[in-house]
Design an enzyme around this catalytic site. Sequence first.
Site, PDB file in Angstrom:
ATOM      1  N   GLN A  98     -26.862  61.155 -33.316  1.00  0.00           N
ATOM      2  CA  GLN A  98     -25.865  61.477 -32.309  1.00  0.00           C
ATOM      3  C   GLN A  98     -26.344  62.557 -31.343  1.00  0.00           C
ATOM      4  O   GLN A  98     -25.880  62.618 -30.203  1.00  0.00           O
ATOM      5  CB  GLN A  98     -24.562  61.912 -32.984  1.00  0.00           C
ATOM      6  CG  GLN A  98     -23.808  60.751 -33.626  1.00  0.00           C
ATOM      7  CD  GLN A  98     -22.444  61.170 -34.152  1.00  0.00           C
ATOM      8  OE1 GLN A  98     -22.292  62.242 -34.731  1.00  0.00           O
ATOM      9  NE2 GLN A  98     -21.451  60.330 -33.944  1.00  0.00           N
ATOM     10  N   HIS A 280     -11.953  62.072 -36.709  1.00  0.00           N
ATOM     11  CA  HIS A 280     -13.388  62.308 -36.661  1.00  0.00           C
ATOM     12  C   HIS A 280     -14.025  61.757 -35.393  1.00  0.00           C
ATOM     13  O   HIS A 280     -14.984  62.335 -34.874  1.00  0.00           O
ATOM     14  CB  HIS A 280     -14.057  61.730 -37.900  1.00  0.00           C
ATOM     15  CG  HIS A 280     -13.533  62.306 -39.181  1.00  0.00           C
ATOM     16  ND1 HIS A 280     -13.583  63.656 -39.457  1.00  0.00           N
ATOM     17  CD2 HIS A 280     -12.933  61.730 -40.252  1.00  0.00           C
ATOM     18  CE1 HIS A 280     -13.044  63.889 -40.637  1.00  0.00           C
ATOM     19  NE2 HIS A 280     -12.634  62.735 -41.134  1.00  0.00           N
ATOM     20  N   LEU A 281     -13.503  60.645 -34.878  1.00  0.00           N
ATOM     21  CA  LEU A 281     -14.046  60.089 -33.641  1.00  0.00           C
ATOM     22  C   LEU A 281     -13.614  60.903 -32.431  1.00  0.00           C
ATOM     23  O   LEU A 281     -14.329  60.955 -31.428  1.00  0.00           O
ATOM     24  CB  LEU A 281     -13.597  58.630 -33.479  1.00  0.00           C
ATOM     25  CG  LEU A 281     -14.084  57.913 -32.218  1.00  0.00           C
ATOM     26  CD1 LEU A 281     -15.606  57.780 -32.223  1.00  0.00           C
ATOM     27  CD2 LEU A 281     -13.443  56.530 -32.095  1.00  0.00           C
ATOM     28  N   SER A 282     -12.463  61.550 -32.519  1.00  0.00           N
ATOM     29  CA  SER A 282     -11.872  62.177 -31.342  1.00  0.00           C
ATOM     30  C   SER A 282     -12.814  63.179 -30.672  1.00  0.00           C
ATOM     31  O   SER A 282     -13.023  63.114 -29.455  1.00  0.00           O
ATOM     32  CB  SER A 282     -10.542  62.853 -31.703  1.00  0.00           C
ATOM     33  OG  SER A 282     -10.727  63.925 -32.611  1.00  0.00           O
ATOM     34  N   ASP A 283     -13.392  64.103 -31.438  1.00  0.00           N
ATOM     35  CA  ASP A 283     -14.261  65.093 -30.799  1.00  0.00           C
ATOM     36  C   ASP A 283     -15.581  64.482 -30.350  1.00  0.00           C
ATOM     37  O   ASP A 283     -16.224  64.981 -29.437  1.00  0.00           O
ATOM     38  CB  ASP A 283     -14.500  66.279 -31.732  1.00  0.00           C
ATOM     39  CG  ASP A 283     -15.098  65.883 -33.065  1.00  0.00           C
ATOM     40  OD1 ASP A 283     -16.326  65.761 -33.148  1.00  0.00           O
ATOM     41  OD2 ASP A 283     -14.336  65.693 -34.027  1.00  0.00           O
ATOM     42  N   GLN A 284     -15.967  63.338 -30.961  1.00  0.00           N
ATOM     43  CA  GLN A 284     -17.218  62.682 -30.585  1.00  0.00           C
ATOM     44  C   GLN A 284     -17.090  61.902 -29.281  1.00  0.00           C
ATOM     45  O   GLN A 284     -18.099  61.588 -28.642  1.00  0.00           O
ATOM     46  CB  GLN A 284     -17.668  61.757 -31.714  1.00  0.00           C
ATOM     47  CG  GLN A 284     -17.981  62.485 -33.004  1.00  0.00           C
ATOM     48  CD  GLN A 284     -18.173  61.563 -34.188  1.00  0.00           C
ATOM     49  OE1 GLN A 284     -18.471  60.391 -34.033  1.00  0.00           O
ATOM     50  NE2 GLN A 284     -18.001  62.091 -35.389  1.00  0.00           N
ATOM     51  N   HIS A 305     -12.560  71.101 -34.425  1.00  0.00           N
ATOM     52  CA  HIS A 305     -13.794  70.555 -33.868  1.00  0.00           C
ATOM     53  C   HIS A 305     -13.586  70.104 -32.433  1.00  0.00           C
ATOM     54  O   HIS A 305     -14.441  70.340 -31.568  1.00  0.00           O
ATOM     55  CB  HIS A 305     -14.268  69.360 -34.710  1.00  0.00           C
ATOM     56  CG  HIS A 305     -15.163  69.747 -35.831  1.00  0.00           C
ATOM     57  ND1 HIS A 305     -15.528  68.860 -36.825  1.00  0.00           N
ATOM     58  CD2 HIS A 305     -15.772  70.906 -36.135  1.00  0.00           C
ATOM     59  CE1 HIS A 305     -16.326  69.477 -37.683  1.00  0.00           C
ATOM     60  NE2 HIS A 305     -16.486  70.714 -37.291  1.00  0.00           N
TER      61      HIS A 305
END
Length: 336
Positions: A98, A280-284, A305
């Site tokens: 990532q 978990h996807l939100s900040d990514q 995060h």
Amino acid sequence: MIEVDGSAGGGQLLRTALSLALCTGTGFTMQKIRAKRSKPGLMRQHLTAVNAAATIGNAYVEGAELGATTLRFEPGVVVPGEYRFATGSAGSATLVLQTVLPPLWRCDAPSRLRLEGGTHNPLAPSADFIADTYLPSLAKFGIDAGVVLERPGFFPAGGGILHATVSPAPALRHAEFIERGALQSIDAIAMLSGLASGIGERELQAVAKRLQLSQNALHLRQVRPSLGPGNALLIRVRHEQHAETFTGHGERGLSAEKVAERLADEAKAYVRGSACVGEHLSDQLLLPMALAGSGAFVVAAISDHLQSNARLIEKFLPVEIDWAEIAGGWRVTVAS
């Protein structure tokens, strides 16, 4: 040169800073790296991410040592090509991936990567999350990237091998993750390495009971040859317009049923809610949205995060990241 306070978050702040330094050509110094963690400073997976970023971006680096709490990173020109990066431990290979993906997709030629280390670790996205949730989400921006898992790697042995490809995507599309559509399927996968199949079978039955799944939705995978004991439990939730992957891990002293029930409850809370994007996807999603210049998504809660990542991104790019509470969650908006 941007000054970053690393105590505001964990390794994610470092990885985001590395990605954006290479994407923008702006260097940074980071102090107090992971200062609030039980083991402050650079661990192997963080050091591998630093070295990987320096390699693809011909960067000048000071402080790239295990345990270092201060780092200076001056980017050069990012060069696409074939690369191999190994953590030398069970440190997360997916977090290294990532880190280097954004600068590589901005190149004018494709790249191929071989990453070695942990692929199914606590506190890191699993290889299945990358394949089934993260990369399909990136595709909505026009990013063409893929992964193939050659061999899973679990804590503490590691030894996993992940192959990745990424094609040029110099101009990203606006993307929104607001509506997820109707529920299409839920399935569960128990992965085992060096452990009895009965452990995975118990996990799957506990998930099936909690989520009312049929036997056809349950899958057991034994990893052979085994490099050491390991267990990961995955629940994939597919809606018409979005898919989320939830990952749990077996722990010494924790029953298979407890592992399964805890993960099933996390998946159930997502299904019962209305938010499109999981925590978990939100900040990514913030980084590709910021590089695109705009975007929006709905998430059930604003994590620490997400907040720390948003404030860091705003230091590198001319965007504003805001969130507002709405019915069923929070709407996060990125605008330039």
